[in-house]
Design a protein around this motif. Structure first.
Motif, PDB file in Angstrom:
ATOM      1  N   UNK A 247     -29.618  -5.984  56.301  1.00 32.55           N
ATOM      2  CA  UNK A 247     -28.976  -6.163  55.184  1.00 32.55           C
ATOM      3  C   UNK A 247     -27.660  -5.761  54.804  1.00 32.55           C
ATOM      4  N   UNK A 248     -26.413  -6.572  54.482  1.00 32.56           N
ATOM      5  CA  UNK A 248     -25.400  -5.815  54.162  1.00 32.56           C
ATOM      6  C   UNK A 248     -25.600  -4.845  52.834  1.00 32.56           C
ATOM      7  N   UNK A 249     -24.874  -3.938  52.731  1.00 33.23           N
ATOM      8  CA  UNK A 249     -25.216  -2.912  51.837  1.00 33.23           C
ATOM      9  C   UNK A 249     -25.206  -3.452  50.390  1.00 33.23           C
ATOM     10  N   UNK A 250     -24.132  -4.381  49.982  1.00 36.00           N
ATOM     11  CA  UNK A 250     -24.153  -4.802  48.746  1.00 36.00           C
ATOM     12  C   UNK A 250     -25.110  -5.822  48.285  1.00 36.00           C
ATOM     13  N   UNK A 251     -25.780  -6.394  49.366  1.00 38.47           N
ATOM     14  CA  UNK A 251     -26.949  -7.473  49.214  1.00 38.47           C
ATOM     15  C   UNK A 251     -28.312  -6.469  49.095  1.00 38.47           C
TER      16      UNK A 251
END
Ligand code: LMR
Length: 328
Positions: A247-251
């Motif tokens: 997962x992308x860090x912000x998500x």
């Protein structure tokens, strides 16, 4: 011209993928074994609501209750194969991946749910969330259900009343040893089979929380429930390391926050249901309540507590001591 069209299409799909424009949302599957009107069932639905509200068009959450997708025997294997991304097995069901979580199964260890909560939120409890990291399993948080009671087709007052009876247990050697200690016969079976086993009298009893005994209708096929509060049934919400890191860090941050909030709601429901579902069972008059005096309960403690020593090496003395200390 055909070549140009093909090129344009290729470019468009690269564009769509990189900006997530036309891309379908990523489906996150959450599988569990209980009914929807339970702490875990409600927690999972809240998680779906929050993720889809906060990451619209990017992520969807599909919840599969009642062992519809995966059951006790395969949900963790499915997680590691990325066939499901979130599961929340009871703490008794991780034995193949770590022995340390068996601390939660030791009979008569925690005085009440406040003690369980203190232990989980303390240093030792938080460290246990990482106890399966080498197996690729990430512990994201604990979720409460409640204290367990014994149910049977006979009143269980004295430990000797359980002698020779068959009890379903979750797949945990500690729970098996707990029933061995009173001369009963433990039978490890998945949750989805318990009602039928009780109904057909293939087994005589089981142990569970008020909310599971109510939502699965175990009380309709058990004549007595002994209010023993002898152990805890809680969960760990887990995902796989591979999925979590993808997962992308912000998500990931948004999803973790949604999970924390859902767990908080689940815990609130657990506390409420503990009383409500007990009352619903008593009101039904299908099953009779057996209350233990302090002396009677002490007899169960005396017979079952020696189980601790058998598992001390596997669980870790330090872990057991931290749990005991949480009783204050
Ligand atoms: C059980 O197997 O009795 C429970 O762990 C089911 C559950 O998930 O609450």
């Amino acid at each position: 011209p055909l070549k140009t069209v093909a090129k344009m299409l290729a470019l468009a799909s690269v564009f769509a993928a990189s900006f997530n424009v036309f891309a379908a949302p990523v489906e996150i599957k959450f599988s569990h074994v209980v009914a929807e009107n339970t702490p875990k069932g409600q927690m999972a639905l809240k998680f779906k609501e929050l993720v889809e509200q906060r990451l619209p068009g990017e992520y969807t959450v599909s919840v599969f209750p009642n062992s519809q997708l995966f059951g006790d025997n395969n949900e963790l294997a499915a997680l590691l194969l990325n066939d499901v991304q979130f599961v929340a097995p009871s703490l008794s069901k991780f034995e193949r991946y770590t022995k340390r979580l068996q601390v939660f199964d030791l009979p008569f260890l925690f005085n009440d749910m406040d003690a369980v909560n203190r232990f989980q939120q303390g240093e030792a409890g938080q460290a246990l969330l990482n106890s399966m990291s080498r197996k690729g399993i990430v512990g994201l948080g604990y979720l409460h259900n409640g204290m367990k009671q014994f149910t049977a087709n006979t009143p269980l007052k004295q430990p000797s009343d359980a002698k020779g009876l068959k009890f379903r247990v979750m797949a945990s050697d500690v729970l098996a040893a707990q029933f061995d200690a009173v001369g009963a016969i433990p039978v490890k079976k998945p949750f989805s089979e318990v009602f039928t086993l009780l109904q057909t009298r293939a087994i005589d009893g089981q142990e569970n929380t008020w909310s599971n005994t109510y939502s699965q209708k175990f009380y309709e096929v058990q004549s007595h429930i002994t209010e023993s509060n002898h152990g805890v049934l809680d969960y760990m919400v887990v995902t796989s390391d591979a999925f979590w890191k993808s997962l992308p860090a912000d998500k990931r941050k948004v999803i973790k926050e949604a999970l924390d909030e859902s767990i908080a709601l689940g815990n609130k429901i657990a506390a409420e249901k503990d009383n409500e579902d007990k009352q619903l069972i008593l009101d039904s008059k299908r099953s009779q309540l057996v209350s233990l005096t302090a002396e009677e309960r002490q007899k169960w403690i005396d017979v079952m507590k020696p189980v601790w020593a058998k598992f001390e090496d596997q669980v870790g003395k330090d872990v057991i001591e931290a749990a005991v200390a949480a009783n204050k």
